[in-house]
Enzyme design. Sequence first.
Site, PDB file in Angstrom:
ATOM      1  CG  HIS A 159      -5.808  19.096  70.556  1.00  0.00           C
ATOM      2  ND1 HIS A 159      -4.697  20.573  70.279  1.00  0.00           N
ATOM      3  CD2 HIS A 159      -4.849  19.163  71.938  1.00  0.00           C
ATOM      4  CE1 HIS A 159      -4.032  20.880  71.008  1.00  0.00           C
ATOM      5  NE2 HIS A 159      -3.425  19.903  72.359  1.00  0.00           N
ATOM      6  CG  ASP A 181      -5.638  22.304  67.395  1.00  0.00           C
ATOM      7  OD1 ASP A 181      -6.342  21.647  68.217  1.00  0.00           O
ATOM      8  OD2 ASP A 181      -3.989  22.228  68.262  1.00  0.00           O
ATOM      9  CB  SER A 219      -2.607  22.698  74.297  1.00  0.00           C
ATOM     10  OG  SER A 219      -1.632  21.687  74.568  1.00  0.00           O
TER      11      SER A 219
END
Length: 327
Positions: free
Chosen positions: A59, A97, A176
């Site tokens: 992402h 992811d 992230s």
Amino acid sequence: MGARDLDLLDAYSRTIVSVAERVGPSVAAIRVENGNGRTQGSGSGFIFTADGYLLTNSHVVRAGGRKAPPPATRLHASFSDGRHFVARWVGDDPHTDLALLQVDGLSQGALTPAPLGRSADLRRGEIAIAIGNPLGFEHTVTSGIVSALGRSMRANTGRLIPDVIQTDAALNPGNSGGPLVDSRGEVVGVNTAIIPQAQSICFAVAIDIAAWVIPQLMRHGRVRRGYLGVGGSTLALDRRTIVQAGSVPTHAVRVLNVENESPAARAGLKVGDVIVGLDGVDVDSVDKLHQLLTEERVHRDCMVKLLRPGLAAPVYVTVRPVEALDA
């Protein structure tokens, strides 16, 4: 605070400092830039090979919800020593992811790869250290413990990511893709999500999942998965059905539709069938069926065990999955 408490605190502090100094040079701030030079997204990542392969979140590289980074997108990676690289997109897997980039590790001197550990060896209560770039503050270190193991969470695609690590190491947007590291300085997870409404509940994709994904991204740019061509839902089997059918799980997958000319259609699966096994492994949910349809089963005969309305005994059907085009 007694002398022994100070000794314990010093030992804890020494561990965090040592890990941060060893792994910190491997951690990159990732920036995604569009063709006009505007920043579309940002996050973290880390080098894990000497030739510049870098792991981050899908992402992060698919900023803005793109199916894949377009040719005009530029990916940048900067490190704590001030070095900056334009990164090459290698591949990604939105279902876990994870994404793989590469930078030229020889153009500006050697890079420092972070060693990969084994998430299977983790225990609850272990020290967990996160390094990343939260809220634009580059190369930030936070620490906590491994709060729980074996969690699962939904990727943006809707598929379940298994064996997720829960930690209370403080994470914020921008963390992230950064590494979750143990006290030995080995990466045990890839930080991926926080729960905004909660305090100190954060998640990381287990490094053992990443170790399965990375070779496929290197070979294919994606993770190859099998496709049957059925739509289904998880269903609880009643006691009578379980007793009558024999060795079947308590939950299974009811087939709601079968796509024309699909592997399932060619094998004779029908709406109303209940899938209870694949190649001898119980199928107790739609997620479990997805997890079993790995690269190894693509274009190979597989045995589906199912219950069919009107028949007391299980039915066995041979099906040959093809590669899922959206994998």
